[in-house]
Design an enzyme around this catalytic site. Structure first.
Site, PDB file in Angstrom:
ATOM      1  CG  PHE A  72      22.909   7.298 -31.427  1.00  0.00           C
ATOM      2  CD1 PHE A  72      22.495   6.139 -32.067  1.00  0.00           C
ATOM      3  CD2 PHE A  72      22.840   7.335 -30.034  1.00  0.00           C
ATOM      4  CE1 PHE A  72      22.039   5.044 -31.344  1.00  0.00           C
ATOM      5  CE2 PHE A  72      22.382   6.253 -29.305  1.00  0.00           C
ATOM      6  CZ  PHE A  72      21.981   5.100 -29.972  1.00  0.00           C
TER       7      PHE A  72
ATOM      8  CE  LYS B 163      26.388  18.424 -31.230  1.00  0.00           C
ATOM      9  NZ  LYS B 163      26.716  16.984 -31.350  1.00  0.00           N
TER      10      LYS B 163
ATOM     11  CD  GLU C 293      29.154  13.366 -30.629  1.00  0.00           C
ATOM     12  OE1 GLU C 293      27.982  13.698 -30.913  1.00  0.00           O
ATOM     13  OE2 GLU C 293      29.654  13.518 -29.494  1.00  0.00           O
ATOM     14  NE  ARG C 294      26.892   7.663 -29.646  1.00  0.00           N
ATOM     15  CZ  ARG C 294      27.590   8.345 -28.783  1.00  0.00           C
ATOM     16  NH1 ARG C 294      28.771   8.822 -29.142  1.00  0.00           N
ATOM     17  NH2 ARG C 294      27.131   8.589 -27.576  1.00  0.00           N
TER      18      ARG C 294
ATOM     19  CB  SER D  53      21.154  10.734 -22.329  1.00  0.00           C
ATOM     20  OG  SER D  53      22.202  11.674 -22.316  1.00  0.00           O
TER      21      SER D  53
ATOM     22  CB  CYS E  15      13.253   8.053 -26.773  1.00  0.00           C
ATOM     23  SG  CYS E  15      12.053   8.742 -27.905  1.00  0.00           S
TER      24      CYS E  15
ATOM     25  CD  GLU F  16      16.964   5.804 -22.238  1.00  0.00           C
ATOM     26  OE1 GLU F  16      17.843   6.641 -21.988  1.00  0.00           O
ATOM     27  OE2 GLU F  16      16.066   5.992 -23.073  1.00  0.00           O
TER      28      GLU F  16
HETATM   29  P1  NAD Z   1      23.358  11.948 -25.795  1.00  0.00           P
HETATM   30  O1  NAD Z   1      22.729  12.671 -24.666  1.00  0.00           O
HETATM   31  O2  NAD Z   1      24.636  11.220 -25.569  1.00  0.00           O
HETATM   32  O3  NAD Z   1      23.655  12.963 -27.006  1.00  0.00           O
HETATM   33  C1  NAD Z   1      22.676  13.862 -27.492  1.00  0.00           C
HETATM   34  C2  NAD Z   1      23.364  15.100 -28.037  1.00  0.00           C
HETATM   35  O4  NAD Z   1      24.057  15.756 -26.972  1.00  0.00           O
HETATM   36  C3  NAD Z   1      24.403  14.803 -29.115  1.00  0.00           C
HETATM   37  O5  NAD Z   1      24.313  15.776 -30.132  1.00  0.00           O
HETATM   38  C4  NAD Z   1      25.727  14.882 -28.365  1.00  0.00           C
HETATM   39  O6  NAD Z   1      26.788  15.326 -29.182  1.00  0.00           O
HETATM   40  C5  NAD Z   1      25.437  15.907 -27.290  1.00  0.00           C
HETATM   41  N1  NAD Z   1      26.222  15.658 -26.057  1.00  0.00           N
HETATM   42  C6  NAD Z   1      26.633  14.465 -25.580  1.00  0.00           C
HETATM   43  N2  NAD Z   1      27.320  14.629 -24.424  1.00  0.00           N
HETATM   44  C7  NAD Z   1      27.322  15.954 -24.166  1.00  0.00           C
HETATM   45  C8  NAD Z   1      27.854  16.758 -23.104  1.00  0.00           C
HETATM   46  N3  NAD Z   1      28.521  16.210 -22.088  1.00  0.00           N
HETATM   47  N4  NAD Z   1      27.656  18.083 -23.144  1.00  0.00           N
HETATM   48  C9  NAD Z   1      26.983  18.656 -24.160  1.00  0.00           C
HETATM   49  N5  NAD Z   1      26.449  17.941 -25.197  1.00  0.00           N
HETATM   50  C10 NAD Z   1      26.615  16.616 -25.197  1.00  0.00           C
HETATM   51  O7  NAD Z   1      22.236  10.960 -26.392  1.00  0.00           O
HETATM   52  P2  NAD Z   1      22.396   9.832 -27.499  1.00  0.00           P
HETATM   53  O8  NAD Z   1      23.152   8.679 -26.926  1.00  0.00           O
HETATM   54  O9  NAD Z   1      22.868  10.409 -28.768  1.00  0.00           O
HETATM   55  O10 NAD Z   1      20.861   9.425 -27.710  1.00  0.00           O
HETATM   56  C11 NAD Z   1      20.190   8.480 -26.921  1.00  0.00           C
HETATM   57  C12 NAD Z   1      19.350   9.140 -25.841  1.00  0.00           C
HETATM   58  O11 NAD Z   1      18.409  10.041 -26.441  1.00  0.00           O
HETATM   59  C13 NAD Z   1      18.494   8.155 -25.063  1.00  0.00           C
HETATM   60  O12 NAD Z   1      18.528   8.497 -23.711  1.00  0.00           O
HETATM   61  C14 NAD Z   1      17.095   8.328 -25.643  1.00  0.00           C
HETATM   62  O13 NAD Z   1      16.047   7.975 -24.772  1.00  0.00           O
HETATM   63  C15 NAD Z   1      17.104   9.798 -25.907  1.00  0.00           C
HETATM   64  N6  NAD Z   1      16.083  10.174 -26.872  1.00  0.00           N
HETATM   65  C16 NAD Z   1      15.000  10.885 -26.417  1.00  0.00           C
HETATM   66  C17 NAD Z   1      13.976  11.229 -27.284  1.00  0.00           C
HETATM   67  C18 NAD Z   1      12.794  12.038 -26.796  1.00  0.00           C
HETATM   68  O14 NAD Z   1      12.105  12.654 -27.614  1.00  0.00           O
HETATM   69  N7  NAD Z   1      12.540  12.072 -25.495  1.00  0.00           N
HETATM   70  C19 NAD Z   1      14.062  10.865 -28.628  1.00  0.00           C
HETATM   71  C20 NAD Z   1      15.191  10.148 -29.052  1.00  0.00           C
HETATM   72  C21 NAD Z   1      16.197   9.811 -28.165  1.00  0.00           C
END
Ligand code: NAD
Length: 499
Positions: free
Chosen positions: A149, A173, A176-177, A226, A281, A384
């Site tokens: 998101f 994909k 969804e937020r 994450s 991140c 984090e």
């Molecule tokens: P998230 O892991 O909750 O979601 C990321 C994606 O995974 C979304 O599209 C979501 O729909 C999907 N998802 C969520 N739960 C799932 C599950 N149980 N099974 C399968 N798919 C699932 O992350 P977020 O809250 O949207 O984003 C924040 C996180 O992203 C932070 O940890 C941040 O550090 C990280 N991030 C990392 C980078 C990088 O390049 N390392 C860049 C930006 C953000």
């Protein structure tokens, strides 16, 4: 209520699964729209569309593909205000920050205009008698991206721009937020001349992700989110034989040496720690001042700056430093971690938990928090937080400071502030982290370099964007050709060597 569906085969498609998720305006706390959550059948339709469109796109010469990117860049600039507004409305970040989100993606599209050059193979004339050898970089076919998101414009573009410039078809994909901007980007790609079906946006949750991971047509998956989900996606995608690169969470340390310019370091910490409410991140979440007097002076400079942070809705324009957190759950989680820090014995120097925004009492706002005397064993150090919370961990000397990011499980970004070249060079050389800043708090590499973390911040091979982006979305084929006119030949039973 506004419904957000999918974008498949170049068209808006309504969700048919009957499942929806609420999309909030985090500043007001109100539900603004409902996003469809795709079923297996909807994902199958998108994959079939992509598979049908991909061969003709791959056969389109790279210069023509690059021209689509060129036009896309123009359209992003044309629609910048509209994109930023839609982004801030669902994410909560300020308008200037939302424009930065779009521009960082746009810069990757600009880099992809170089596709004809970047896709050139290698050639060796006369590798043996009558033998030439050359390599080609060919697209993988249908590939997918799953994005978080916090950068709803930049990260989708990090994924689909190089993939498409290389001749692949793409299934995105997004989170969804905040699903509106990714669909707007897909519309702009079609307006830029991309054939229908080459870029598809399918909204959804875990079921949509699992449908991607288990599908046999999809050849590669790029994930950002994450760490637990990155690890899950990597394991499941590779188990079904896909190429995967999955980037996860972070805990970015900034070391402040006694010789650093402390005003500069304090300003850097404020911007990098609290910008976008810490939902980056590459946010700095741990400051490590070296020596007691550096630490005391730093806290003295930081505390009034944290107290003076201007927080508000994106509609307040340039008067706001950062906006609300993305959801009520995120707000409760971050506040819970601050409570936990107090219980663990850290000293809360500035407490932003009770911040309330007049006129926006239901918004997901909190003020900046500053912790001092955080130690390695505390949960708030290991986890984090992903909120406007900066932890100060005091170190007695450089080696003790260096050991903190070295032994932390995350390895996304880090920085050192110093005037000493020897120390800076030693730090850059010894640290086991993917992106390093020297007097630069958020060392996000530009589009023509590559972005990627180490340790639990990245799973798989190759980084995002830059030359690695082109490598990830292509595979190499090497051709050895022999035209033996005039050469005498007999059966050869020994493996050919250059001896
Ligand atoms: P998230 O892991 O909750 O979601 C990321 C994606 O995974 C979304 O599209 C979501 O729909 C999907 N998802 C969520 N739960 C799932 C599950 N149980 N099974 C399968 N798919 C699932 O992350 P977020 O809250 O949207 O984003 C924040 C996180 O992203 C932070 O940890 C941040 O550090 C990280 N991030 C990392 C980078 C990088 O390049 N390392 C860049 C930006 C953000």
């Amino acid at each position: 209520m506004r419904k957000i569906g999918h974008f498949i085969g170049g068209k808006h498609v309504e969700g048919t699964s009957g499942r929806f998720a609420d999309v909030y305006n985090p500043a007001t706390g109100e539900v603004e729209a409902q996003v469809a959550l795709a079923s297996q059948a909807e994902m199958d339709a998108a994959i079939a569309n992509a598979a049908a469109a991909q061969p003709a796109w791959a056969a389109t010469n790279p210069q023509r593909r690059a021209r689509v990117m060129m036009k896309f860049v123009d359209l992003l600039n044309r629609d910048m205000d509209k994109l930023a507004e839609a982004l801030s409305r669902e994410h909560g970040k300020t308008i200037p920050d939302a424009k930065g989100d779009v521009i960082r993606g746009l810069e990757v599209a600009e880099f992809c205009i170089g596709a004809p050059h970047l896709l050139k193979g290698e050639f060796t004339e006369g590798a043996g008698p009558g033998i030439d050898m050359y390599s080609m970089r060919q697209p993988l076919g249908v590939v997918a991206g799953i994005t978080p998101f916090n950068f709803p414009a930049m990260i989708p573009m990090w994924k689909f721009c190089p993939a498409i410039a290389c001749g692949n078809a793409f299934i995105l994909k997004p989170s969804e937020r905040d699903p509106s901007v990714p669909i707007m980007l897909a519309e702009l790609m079609i307006e830029a001349g991309l054939p229908e079906g080459v870029l598809n946006v399918v909204n959804g949750d875990k079921s949509a992700v699992d449908a991607i991971l288990d599908d046999e047509t999809i050849q590669a998956v790029g994930f950002v989110g994450s760490t637990p989900i990155a690890q899950y996606v990597y394991a499941r995608a590779t188990a079904s034989g896909k190429r995967a690169q999955c980037f996860g969470g972070a805990k970015n340390h900034m070391i402040i040496m006694p010789d650093a310019d402390l005003d500069q370091a304090a300003d850097a910490l404020i911007g990098a720690g609290y910008g976008a409410a810490g939902e980056r991140c590459m946010a700095v979440s741990v400051a490590v001042p070296v020596g007691e007097s550096t630490a005391n002076a730093l806290i003295e400079k930081l505390a009034p700056k944290v107290e003076a942070l201007k927080i508000g809705p994106y509609t307040a324009g340039n008067d706001v430093d950062f906006g609300p957190l993305v959801t009520k759950e995120a707000l409760a989680r971050v506040k819970g971690l601050v409570d936990q820090g107090i219980k663990e014995g850290a000293k809360l120097v500035v407490d932003g938990r009770d911040f309330s925004m007049q006129g926006y009492e239901n918004g997901f706002f909190m003020g900046g928090c500053l912790f001092d005397n955080v130690t390695k064993d505390m949960d708030i150090y290991k986890t984090e937080i992903f909120g406007p919370v900066l932890s100060v961990v005091r170190a007695e000397n450089y080696e003790e400071a260096l050991d903190l990011p070295l032994s932390h499980e995350y390895g996304n970004g880090t920085a050192i502030f110093t005037r000493d070249g020897d120390t800076a060079r030693d730090f850059a050389s010894r640290i086991n982290i993917g992106m390093v800043g020297i007097n630069v708090p958020i060392p996000v590499p530009l589009a023509y370099h590559t972005f990627g973390g180490w340790k639990k911040s990245g799973f798989g091979d190759l980084n995002q964007h830059g030359p690695d982006g082109f490598k990830f979305y292509t595979r190499t084929k090497t051709v050895t050709s022999r035209w033996p006119s005039g050469l005498k030949d007999g059966a050869e039973f020994v493996i050919p060597t250059m001896k």
